[in-house]
Scaffold this motif. Structure first.
Motif, PDB file in Angstrom:
ATOM      1  N   SER A   1     -29.089   4.730  13.075  1.00 33.17           N
ATOM      2  CA  SER A   1     -30.267   4.878  13.930  1.00 33.17           C
ATOM      3  C   SER A   1     -31.333   5.647  13.154  1.00 33.17           C
ATOM      4  O   SER A   1     -31.352   6.879  13.146  1.00 33.17           O
TER       5      SER A   1
ATOM      6  N   TRP B   1     -28.244  10.441  12.094  1.00 32.62           N
ATOM      7  CA  TRP B   1     -29.103   9.744  13.057  1.00 32.62           C
ATOM      8  C   TRP B   1     -30.449  10.450  13.077  1.00 32.62           C
ATOM      9  O   TRP B   1     -30.593  11.536  13.651  1.00 32.62           O
TER      10      TRP B   1
ATOM     11  N   ILE C   1     -33.805   9.055  17.276  1.00 31.48           N
ATOM     12  CA  ILE C   1     -33.015   9.095  18.502  1.00 31.48           C
ATOM     13  C   ILE C   1     -33.940   9.018  19.707  1.00 31.48           C
ATOM     14  O   ILE C   1     -35.000   9.657  19.754  1.00 31.48           O
TER      15      ILE C   1
ATOM     16  N   VAL D   1     -29.456   5.090  18.912  1.00 28.13           N
ATOM     17  CA  VAL D   1     -28.698   6.179  19.537  1.00 28.13           C
ATOM     18  C   VAL D   1     -29.575   6.794  20.622  1.00 28.13           C
ATOM     19  O   VAL D   1     -30.721   7.178  20.355  1.00 28.13           O
TER      20      VAL D   1
END
Length: 882
Positions: free
Chosen positions: A546, A232, A235, A292
């Motif tokens: 993400s 990810w 974020i 996320v």
């Protein structure tokens, strides 16, 4: 846990005055209070903030936030003991408090831990109000309990209510900011069960502080490891606008700075303006590409955030939960949460069990504990009735005492199911339990003496329960090392304990509700995670993505976008000869010299050998042109041979014409030696054949031109002898001599430094050109220079003979042919030098064929035209006509 931070700004203006007044009251100092009416001074914590007391040989203090209400602080400090009572008894902190009570009673019944020593407790409710924690801590640290009267100029002590001593240690406080303030101002020896600020690990500033909950540093690091693990890179973050949130996000950024994990946004929320802040954060989440979202704040703020997200129908985000809300029952049971928070992945305080604790809780009854005001209030709230009379009824904080009927006495907690009686997952409760046992083991170590006698008791190596020094107890706390009743090793690392967390996942049940599922554990910096057991926000086992930009596939590389974070980039293909065989490559790697990149730029493959072959289009074209030229030359030779007695053929030495045709045929055929894979012998043969064939051809033309000039001059009076020097023998000798010079040049060149086959790596491409490299440029230059010299002389002579008066003047034809010849070879030099790879050979072949065709057509085409199509002109009379 730092949900208490928001009180700090309200508290800072009042605490110094409160502490000053309390300290003066404790020390019995006289002071002048001008203009202050007579007031009654009472023990802090009684009766306005009630407590739970049990006398013993050693008394341990306890601070818990049993009630909660947003305070409205009255800045008239003369009204200090008369704050409005707290409301809203909280079940979870109440369970924490009874965990302390249970642990102390368990230790008092132990025969191995502190035998012969009875532990007591003084527990105060801090009520979630900042001033009350220092009040209670000061009361515990001072130890005396008095009432006094404030007069205009003095303090007079009243009757003592209880003769007790300062507690050597406090279990608490319940927030980081409270622990910081207590440690800096009062400095009591304390073991907190809920203070997580990394700053409290500093032994220089907080030497008397310990805790049984991990520092937030480890929690933030877990979030960073999860982001890297699941790739990810983009974020979002919603944090509490306190040290709790800001510290967590700072550590997260530090831990991910080398992993290309970026924060798309950071939204802060405050409890005082949570509706507005939550709405703003929800709109930011909706607009962001980040799937996320890291949320580090108190669970009440999260509930409002989820409410706002549900209003705008944002239900596809994957949330990372801090320990402040990852196990919140209120959120799990809320129907709005189930729409927004499906798949939450959270860090939770490690859960454990306490044997016998559930039996203890369900056995609590105000009949057995008449002085327990908290239990009486809980009874009033839970069963809707008022327990029997108690000496402390006048101090009760419950507003329902006067409005509820008396209890029947049959009420019991055996069948009650609520957060207070739920012991399935003890987290903070277990931290309190550990804190009490840590204190007990430190006291046991301090009080353990080799010989129990009067001498030992007075020595510096042993203490008595009545004379415990916090400094000595601090040393023993630093060295605490014991096995818990659950079989785990417990010890302090400075102020902290080894970091251990549970990793939890919020999963849907068939009934549509959310349940908490344990999917892993954290031990220090190590994460043990069962990824297959995770249910993500998508409702599947597929890890959500993400990212700001999708990873660059093999064959491409990253290039940063100007002015944007490193997580946002474009992918550009690798250049020819470069590859990238990994996803997300920052650079393309250059292939070795003998290799080249494939079409997808993902691997280096061996270069193909490239040379002018007979199989390719260019090779076939040149071969056809060469064979056709040789064939035409042979046909002309046959025509001339068949008509050798005719005037056209006999004119200007037919022998030289036949020799010229042979040399032209050799010129056409020598070009075939340049086609095909170069070898040692082919490289030598092709250049020698080329040089000798053309010198033979140009020599014949030169001699023919000289013969024409000599014949013209011999027709003049007195020049008869000139033709004798250019008879057939001299002509043959001249051609042979001129050709032998080229043979000598070629032999010397090919002997000393001949051309050799070589792989040309200089031309970038997927192929390696195999060519004949000129080791000696001088030799090749001499060969070409000699041909050029003869051609220039021949052109000059032909130019001089171009206007001879004969009807059929061959000098004109030779002039045109030599002009074409020279033009071709002048253009050849720059074309040869600038051509890449195998096209160098093609240029040379083209020059050979072009010049050969020029000579053949210019010299022999007119003659063949007369022989074959105009035979009436093939007479001596016609040729000699002027």
């Amino acid at each position: 846990m730092s949900w208490f931070f928001w009180h700090f700004t309200l508290w800072t203006s009042s605490v110094p005055s409160l502490l000053l007044m309390g300290l003066m009251g404790k020390l019995g100092l006289n002071m002048g209070l001008q203009g202050v009416q007579t007031k009654t001074c009472s023990r802090w914590g009684s009766p306005s903030n009630p407590g739970l007391f049990l006398d013993g040989d050693i008394v341990i203090g306890g601070l818990f936030n049993l009630h909660y209400q947003t305070p409205a602080i009255d800045h008239d400090f003369t009204q200090l003991p008369h704050y409005k009572p707290c409301t809203g008894l909280q079940y979870a902190p109440l369970q924490y408090m009874y965990a302390m009570v249970f642990a102390l009673e368990e230790i008092n019944h132990s025969k191995s831990l502190l035998p012969g020593v009875r532990l007591g407790y003084h527990i105060f409710d801090c009520c979630g109000r900042p001033p009350w924690a220092p009040q209670a801590a000061l009361s515990l640290a001072g130890g005396d309990s008095t009432t006094c009267d404030f007069t205009n100029d003095s303090i007079e002590y009243g009757e003592e209510m209880r003769d007790d001593h300062p507690v050597p240690l406090i279990i608490g406080a319940a927030s980081s900011i409270t622990s910081e303030l207590l440690s800096k101002i009062l400095g009591p020896l304390s073991i907190s069960y809920l203070s997580t600020c990394p700053c409290l690990s500093d032994r220089l500033h907080y030497p008397n502080f310990f805790r049984t909950i991990p520092s937030d540093f480890y929690q933030a690091r877990v979030f960073a490891q999860l982001a890297v693990r699941f790739k990810w890179t983009w974020i979002g973050a919603v944090i509490e606008d306190t040290n709790y949130g800001h510290t967590a996000i700072k550590i997260f950024q530090e831990e991910t700075q080398n992993s290309e994990v970026c924060l798309a946004f950071i939204e802060t929320v405050n409890m005082e303006s949570i509706v507005t802040d939550a709405r703003r954060a929800a709109l930011t989440i909706q607009a962001s590409a980040a799937k996320v979202i890291l949320v580090v704040t108190w669970y009440t703020n999260v509930m409002e955030l989820f409410l706002q997200l549900a209003k705008i129908n944002v239900t596809d985000r994957q949330f990372l939960a801090s320990e402040a809300w990852s196990t919140s029952g209120d959120l799990l049971q809320d129907p709005v949460t189930s729409k927004v928070a499906r798949g939450v992945l959270g860090v939770a305080i490690k859960s454990s069990t306490i044997p016998g604790f559930e039996h203890f809780l369900r056995g609590l009854n105000p009949v057995d504990r008449p002085s327990d005001v908290f239990l009486r209030e809980f009874w009033d709230t839970e069963f809707g009735c008022h327990p029997g009379a108690s000496p402390l009824d006048s101090y009760s904080t419950s507003p329902l005492d006067s409005a509820t009927p008396p209890c029947s006495g049959t009420e019991s907690l055996d069948g009650v199911q609520n957060p207070f009686t739920d012991v399935s997952e003890l987290r903070v409760t277990y931290n309190v339990y550990l804190a009490v046992y840590a204190a007990a083991h430190a006291l046991h170590s301090l009080l353990s003496c080799p010989q129990i006698d009067s001498i030992t008791l007075n020595s510096s190596t042993c203490s008595s329960p009545a004379h415990i020094k916090p400094s000595e107890l601090l040393q023993h706390l630093n060295n605490v090392n014991f096995t818990t009743p659950q079989g785990e090793m417990f010890y302090f690392q400075g102020a902290d304990i080894p970091a251990k967390y549970d990793l939890v996942n919020w999963q849907n049940t068939p009934e549509g509700k959310l349940k908490l599922v344990l999917i892993g554990r954290v031990d220090g910096f190590d994460i043990h995670l069962n990824e297959s057991a995770i249910q993500w926000s998508t409702g599947s086992n597929q890890v959500p993505t993400s990212v700001c930009s999708d990873s660059c596939h093999p064959g491409t590389r990253k290039t940063n976008r100007k002015g944007e974070p490193v997580c946002c980039f474009d992918c550009i293909p690798c250049a020819e000869g470069e590859i990238s065989n990994k996803t997300g490559s920052l650079h393309c790697d250059q292939c070795p010299s003998e290799f080249w990149s494939n079409a997808k730029r993902t691997a280096c493959v061996p270069r193909q050998l490239d040379f002018l072959s007979f199989n390719e289009t260019l090779g076939i074209t040149l071969t056809t042109a060469a064979v056709f030229g040789a064939t035409v030359t042979a046909a002309v030779f046959v025509v001339f041979l068949c008509n050798r007695q005719t005037p056209v053929v006999r004119a200007n030495n037919s022998e030289l014409s036949f020799l010229l045709l042979v040399s032209l045929k050799l010129c056409f055929l020598c070009s075939l030696g340049f086609i095909g894979r170069p070898s040692v012998w082919s490289c030598r043969f092709q250049q020698a054949a080329f040089g000798i064939s053309f010198v033979l051809c140009v020599s014949c033309l030169k001699v023919k031109t000289i013969v024409v000039l000599a014949a013209f001059r011999s027709a003049r009076p007195g020049a008869e002898a000139l033709i004798k020097w250019f008879g057939p023998g001299q002509q043959r000798g001249s051609v042979c001599l001129l050709t032998c010079i080229q043979v000598i040049i070629c032999a010397t060149w090919l002997t000393l430094s001949p051309p050799v086959p070589k792989r040309d790596m200089g031309f970038q491409g997927s192929k390696v050109t195999l060519e004949c490299a000129m080791v000696s440029v001088l030799g090749f230059s001499l060969v070409l220079g000699y041909i050029g010299l003869l051609a220039c002389i021949c052109l000059l002579l032909a130019f001089l003979a171009r206007k001879l008066p004969d009807n059929f003047n061959e000098a004109k034809l030779m002039t045109f042919s030599m002009l074409i010849f020279c033009a071709v070879w002048v253009a050849f030099v720059p074309a040869y030098v600038s051509s890449p790879g195998k096209y160098v050979v093609a240029v040379e072949i083209f020059a050979i064929l072009a010049s050969s065709y020029g000579l053949l057509l210019c010299i022999f085409a007119p003659k063949c035209f007369i022989i074959l199509l105009r035979p009436e002109k093939n007479t001596k009379k016609h040729l000699m006509a002027r």
